[in-house]
Design an enzyme around this catalytic site. Structure first.
Site, PDB file in Angstrom:
ATOM      1  N   LYS A 104      10.846 -50.898 -85.095  1.00 24.94           N
ATOM      2  CA  LYS A 104      10.881 -49.454 -84.847  1.00 24.94           C
ATOM      3  C   LYS A 104      12.321 -48.991 -84.655  1.00 24.94           C
ATOM      4  O   LYS A 104      13.130 -49.682 -84.027  1.00 24.94           O
ATOM      5  CB  LYS A 104      10.042 -49.149 -83.595  1.00 24.94           C
ATOM      6  CG  LYS A 104       9.889 -47.665 -83.256  1.00 24.94           C
ATOM      7  CD  LYS A 104       9.004 -47.514 -82.031  1.00 24.94           C
ATOM      8  CE  LYS A 104       8.799 -46.065 -81.629  1.00 24.94           C
ATOM      9  NZ  LYS A 104       7.897 -45.940 -80.446  1.00 24.94           N
ATOM     10  N   SER A 184       4.002 -43.145 -80.935  1.00 23.32           N
ATOM     11  CA  SER A 184       5.205 -42.780 -81.660  1.00 23.32           C
ATOM     12  C   SER A 184       5.682 -43.864 -82.626  1.00 23.32           C
ATOM     13  O   SER A 184       6.582 -43.622 -83.437  1.00 23.32           O
ATOM     14  CB  SER A 184       6.329 -42.463 -80.673  1.00 23.32           C
ATOM     15  OG  SER A 184       6.671 -43.611 -79.899  1.00 23.32           O
ATOM     16  N   SER A 208       2.090 -45.716 -77.409  1.00 22.30           N
ATOM     17  CA  SER A 208       2.783 -45.618 -78.691  1.00 22.30           C
ATOM     18  C   SER A 208       2.740 -46.866 -79.555  1.00 22.30           C
ATOM     19  O   SER A 208       3.143 -46.824 -80.718  1.00 22.30           O
ATOM     20  CB  SER A 208       4.249 -45.217 -78.459  1.00 22.30           C
ATOM     21  OG  SER A 208       4.324 -43.883 -78.030  1.00 22.30           O
TER      22      SER A 208
END
Length: 504
Positions: A104, A184, A208
């Site tokens: 990420k 997210s 997330s």
């Protein structure tokens, strides 16, 4: 545990489970799990270079998913060739030798931009890997690139107006490109679901990791708070944030967790000894019809295979969680981001960063709440400091006590329920609305605020072909037991079909 000893333990476990003799090279290499890819590379049936190239080609054939912010084609191929050269020289680096993974874009990878999906950090390039990334690299992993995310990790939709300005805007669900992939950690979820990578890292403040895992057809772990280092990660809240592994299967998630922590790979628990709690007063509220039907069918099957399902009560869960959730995240966001920007010499201040935020929902949050240190109130906003102090002094300990008490009172190993109350929402500006955000975090947020571990595993598809996830929250520190149980449960459910995406 020293790396050489860990490699020996892992190899022994894999051999004992029959992996060494059963893994066959598939026609489509991108369908491999993390553990199968590692085994095939160790056996010399697949090279890291050909596997890495297959994932790069698949990513390039599916740009409309918006899964990547940075696809490191040359760097990944160079690392893969080095891995193959080491194998030729009979030098195995570790249990992930040559396996391509994604990270990420709020978690540092040396030499690659770490944008946190916000314009002010486009030019920030860390010099060192985050400790979690370094563990994977030390074990031999190849980093394919940095995945997209909701801007600054402040949302669940992945609708990012700063990095995906041409249609379609936002990260897209590989099972239906009109839908969100969750967030997210949107890009990691989409990449794994679309078979652009077998696994990788997300981060989780209130769901997330688990939300995109559930909505995109994969598995994910939010570890007990503090289990992983949070250095080298763009923060929201130091007392809530954690990196988390994501993959196609729980077993792969457990392998990544074992690499990061040095723990032994899981030995699945016999389900006849497992007790799981169901709290319908909260975790089963507001479910869509498909999510309810699939979840209830899973509970029925678990009973048939020997799991004890217990109805439990958790008084004041929602009230206590509300007192702990936004006050902590919104208050800590300013100080933690300021410290991060300074520590890693990004060259920008919180105010400068906030001025360039592109996504309307995140911009409103920073300008109206984070920077002025405010919280929403019925008649406007109020100072955040008193609510934060009360949350840390009273609400957070009380919330952890609610979880601890329910585990002890009912003698359960974990709480179980749907990861999200609904299947993936339609992607677009409305996906970033507050009502949508609150709906999708409702089942993952309480455990996050309590600091306990949570795992999501795929359990089926809706009537419209969208993935549905099953969530399990366990006692603090029970990460390995939780993964053991989840892996055993997964054995009783067929892997959901891969989405129909363009091959590389």
């Amino acid at each position: 545990m020293r790396l050489r000893s860990f490699v020996a333990v892992l190899t022994t476990v894999l051999a004992a489970s029959g992996c060494a003799s059963t893994v066959q090279r598939p026609a489509d290499l991108t369908q491999l799990s993390v553990s199968d890819a590692a085994q095939l590379i160790r056996d010399g049936k697949v090279t890291s270079a050909e596997l890495t190239q297959a994932y790069i080609a698949r990513a390039e054939a599916n740009p409309g998913l918006n899964a990547y912010i940075t696809l490191d084609r040359s760097g990944a191929m160079a690392a893969a060739r080095r891995a193959d050269a080491d194998i030729a020289a009979r030098k195995m680096v570790g249990p992930l030798h040559g396996v391509p993974l994604v990270v990420k874009d709020n978690t540092h990878v040396a030499g690659l931009p770490n944008t946190a999906a916000t314009p002010a950090l486009r030019g920030f390039i860390p010099k060192q890997n985050a400790p979690t990334v370094q563990k994977l690299v030390d074990a031999g992993a190849v980093v394919l690139g940095k995945t997209s995310m909701h801007e600054l990790a402040f949302g669940i939709s992945g609708y990012n107006e700063g990095f995906f300005t041409a249609q379609p805007i936002g990260t897209r669900n590989p099972y239906d490109r009109t839908r969100i992939a969750g967030g997210s950690s949107s890009g990691t979820g989409a990449a794994i679901g679309a078979r652009l990578a077998p696994g990788g890292l997300g981060s989780d403040t209130g769901g997330s990791v688990r939300i995109p895992a559930a909505l995109s057809g994969g598995a994910g772990l939010r570890p007990t708070i503090g289990r992983y280092s949070q250095d080298g990660v763009t923060p929201i809240s130091h007392s809530r944030d954690t990196v988390g592994p994501m993959a196609q299967t729980v077993s792969d998630v457990a392998l990544l967790d074992a690499v990061i922590t040095g723990a032994r790979p899981p030995a699945p628990a016999p389900l006849s000894s497992v007790r799981l709690g169901v709290y319908r007063g909260y975790f089963f509220k507001d479910l869509d019809a498909d999510t309810r039907a699939v979840t209830e069918a899973v509970l029925d099957k678990l009973r048939r295979v020997g799991v004890t399902i217990v109805d439990v009560d958790m008084p004041d869960l929602q009230k206590t969680n509300d007192a702990a959730s936004f006050p902590v995240a919104l208050y800590e966001a300013y100080d933690d981001l300021k410290a991060y920007l300074t520590r890693y010499q990004t060259g920008v201040s919180v105010e400068q960063l906030a001025a360039q935020i592109a996504s309307k929902d995140v911009k409103e949050t920073y300008d109206g709440l984070v920077v002025p240190r405010k919280l929403p109130a019925p008649n406007g906003v109020v100072d955040a400091a008193p609510a934060y102090a009360a949350a840390m002094r009273d609400a957070r300990p009380a919330l952890l006590k609610i979880f601890t008490d329910v585990f002890q009172r009912y003698g359960i190993d974990a709480l179980i329920g749907p990861t999200t109350p609904a299947v993936a929402a339609t992607q677009g500006p409305e996906a970033s609305s507050l009502p949508t955000f609150l709906l999708f975090i409702r089942n993952t947020d309480p455990g996050s605020n309590a600091g306990v571990p949570g795992v999501s595993l795929p359990i089926g598809l809706s009537s419209t072909g969208l993935p549905i996830g099953l969530a399990m929250d366990g006692p603090a520190g029970s990460d390995r037991r939780l993964l053991d149980i989840a892996a055993k449960i997964a054995e009783h459910f067929p892997r959901i079909r891969a989405p129909n995406v363009r091959p590389g």
